[in-house]
Enzyme design. Structure first.
Site, PDB file in Angstrom:
ATOM      1  N   GLN A  39      -0.869   6.574   3.195  1.00  0.00           N
ATOM      2  CA  GLN A  39      -0.839   5.115   3.145  1.00  0.00           C
ATOM      3  C   GLN A  39      -1.042   4.523   4.542  1.00  0.00           C
ATOM      4  O   GLN A  39      -1.722   3.511   4.705  1.00  0.00           O
ATOM      5  CB  GLN A  39       0.495   4.640   2.560  1.00  0.00           C
ATOM      6  N   GLU A  40      -0.476   5.161   5.543  1.00  0.00           N
ATOM      7  CA  GLU A  40      -0.566   4.635   6.907  1.00  0.00           C
ATOM      8  C   GLU A  40      -1.965   4.805   7.505  1.00  0.00           C
ATOM      9  O   GLU A  40      -2.490   3.889   8.137  1.00  0.00           O
ATOM     10  CB  GLU A  40       0.464   5.331   7.806  1.00  0.00           C
ATOM     11  N   SER A  41      -2.559   5.973   7.338  1.00  0.00           N
ATOM     12  CA  SER A  41      -3.783   6.265   8.096  1.00  0.00           C
ATOM     13  C   SER A  41      -4.845   7.029   7.330  1.00  0.00           C
ATOM     14  O   SER A  41      -5.873   7.379   7.907  1.00  0.00           O
ATOM     15  CB  SER A  41      -3.416   7.085   9.339  1.00  0.00           C
ATOM     16  N   TYR A  58       2.906  -1.751  -0.197  1.00  0.00           N
ATOM     17  CA  TYR A  58       3.017  -0.529   0.596  1.00  0.00           C
ATOM     18  C   TYR A  58       3.895   0.501  -0.127  1.00  0.00           C
ATOM     19  O   TYR A  58       3.508   1.663  -0.292  1.00  0.00           O
ATOM     20  CB  TYR A  58       3.615  -0.891   1.954  1.00  0.00           C
ATOM     21  N   VAL A  65       3.339   8.876   2.641  1.00  0.00           N
ATOM     22  CA  VAL A  65       3.469   7.858   3.693  1.00  0.00           C
ATOM     23  C   VAL A  65       2.313   7.987   4.682  1.00  0.00           C
ATOM     24  O   VAL A  65       1.684   6.997   5.073  1.00  0.00           O
ATOM     25  CB  VAL A  65       4.820   7.992   4.418  1.00  0.00           C
TER      26      VAL A  65
END
Length: 479
Positions: A310-312, A437, A307
């Protein structure tokens, strides 16, 4: 008259004795014997596409399908893991197992010795090579290179057929000690030039071994099926065919295809290489925070790490145009609710992100089973819990199951279309982005699990490659 009566009675008694002897000696069918013993044995092989053990225990596409068959029969499933394909067929021949579930293609050669269930998957055979070298595009390009395939495999049979019908000068080697995964690693490292793999195995493994590519497809579509011993007793085989034709099994196959293959196209060669580089450069720095957050919130730390990537891309000071910030990209309101005082502090962000995911998962409730519950939790993290619920209601209205991710992910993209979102509670949403996502995170998670749990296996395979020549059977050209 009395003599005739005695003879008649004697004849009738003789006939009765014969009938009793005949009916008393009728052997139960194979299916009846299995049900009487209360168990059935399947032989399989260790592979990401068939059977393996992870932190939750036994798993894999073939294992879950075989377990469903055992449940259908009302018996316990015993699993026998063979070292190679030859041992799989030997186990069937010697009654060590009642059927084989190992990603076996139906070929004319195999049909001479075994019988097969209904097909449940279609694959093609592909020639693989190391990226950065000359790509093979036809059989002629394999000449002069070192091609290795597993012994007793459909790939070996394909090469034999090509040698007889097209290229008598073709030569290759076969091994009973190394499996498809080992050979893919050897192609990637340059220890061998080429190998053959089924398309589903390549799709599963390409993100773990991004240096390999497909040269060309060497066969048309082939059917995968379970293998059974050739016998006059068709009871178990027929039971398997009834099992595959049932509506419940068709639904389960759709679920298994989504679970194991539905997200594989999301990580291409460039993305896989970048992810592996970032894993080496950054992950160890933040791993203690992921582990702590996962322990507190009952997640796999590798899922939280996926996660975060994927986010940053594991950047603690990342900022989006919408104002979300930090490694886990929390909004100001969410950070405040979670007690995160500094969104740019990596530890606070990771611990807060884990708590937020746990909150979303709890809101979904236990009516959504795993792993679908986790995938929907991730979608809610991205698009918002309200929009996820809109998609679930829409999936239900379209005849789907709101508790299955495979149905909800079909409904989510519709939230960007007015004719659908105008009747929802929370309106427009970029649902397609939420699906991508989730699928991306699933793929990153797969790679992290592979790297974490397969490191020893990979090292062992590389050591074996030093003694490759002793394990090979060279198939010479016909000319």
């Amino acid at each position: 008259m009395l003599l005739k009566s005695v003879k008649l009675m004697t004849g009738l008694m003789t006939l009765l004795v014969c009938l009793t002897a005949i009916t008393g000696s009728v052997r139960p069918t194979q299916l009846e014997q299995i049900r009487m013993h209360g168990e059935i044995t399947v032989v399989t092989r260790n592979s990401p596409t068939t059977y393996y053990e992870d932190r939750t225990g036994q798993t894999g596409y073939e294992f879950e399908l075989a377990q469903a068959f055992a449940d259908y029969l009302g018996v316990k499933l015993n699993v026998q893991v063979a070292d190679n394909l030859t041992d799989i067929f030997t186990a069937l021949d010697t009654d060590q197992a009642q059927f084989a579930a190992a990603g076996l293609a139906i070929t004319p050669e195999r049909q001479r010795w075994f019988r097969f269930s209904e097909p449940y998957q279609q694959v093609s055979e592909q020639v693989i090579y190391r990226r950065g070298t000359q790509r093979p595009r036809q059989l002629d390009d394999l000449l002069g290179g070192m091609t290795v395939v597993p012994a007793s495999s459909s790939h070996a049979q394909t090469l034999r057929k090509a040698q007889v019908t097209e290229r008598p000068e073709l030569s290759w080697s076969e091994t009973g000690e190394l499996d498809v995964t080992d050979l893919m690693h050897m192609v990637a490292t340059g220890d061998i030039d080429y190998s053959l793999v089924d398309s589903n195995e390549f799709n599963m493994l390409q993100a773990y071994i991004p240096n390999i590519g497909v040269g060309f497809t060497i066969t048309e579509q082939q059917s995968l099926a379970w293998a059974f011993q050739h016998s006059r007793d068709d009871s178990l085989l027929n039971a398997s065919r009834d099992f595959f034709q049932s509506r419940q099994t068709r639904q389960q196959l759709a679920t298994l295809n989504e679970r194991y293959y539905g997200h594989l196209s999301e990580l291409d060669y460039v993305g896989a290489k970048r992810f592996l580089r970032q894993t080496v450069r950054k992950l160890d720095r933040y791993k203690p925070y992921f582990v702590s957050s996962a322990t507190d919130n009952q997640f796999d730390w590798r899922l939280l790490a996926a996660v975060g990537y994927q986010e940053s891309h594991w950047n603690p000071v990342a900022t989006s145009y919408t104002g979300v910030r930090g490694l886990m990209m929390l909004t100001t309101a969410t950070a405040s609710d979670l007690g995160v005082s500094d969104r740019l502090d990596a530890e606070q962000s990771i611990l807060g992100g884990g708590r937020y995911l746990n909150t979303l998962r709890d809101r979904l409730g236990t009516q959504v089973a795993e792993p679908d519950r986790t995938w929907m939790t991730l979608a809610a993290y991205n698009v918002g819990y309200g929009h996820l619920q809109d998609a679930r209601r829409l999936a239900y209205e379209m005849g789907g199951n709101p508790n299955l991710w495979r149905d909800v992910k079909e409904a989510l993209p519709l939230l960007s279309q007015k004719r659908y979102h105008k009747n929802t509670r929370h309106g427009y949403a970029r649902g397609r982005e939420a699906v991508d996502y989730v699928q991306n995170i699933r793929r990153y998670y797969d790679v992290l699990v592979w790297n974490d749990e397969q490191a020893l296996h990979i090292a062992s395979s590389e050591n074996e490659s030093l003694h490759l020549s002793s394990s090979l059977t060279v198939i010479p050209p016909l000319l």
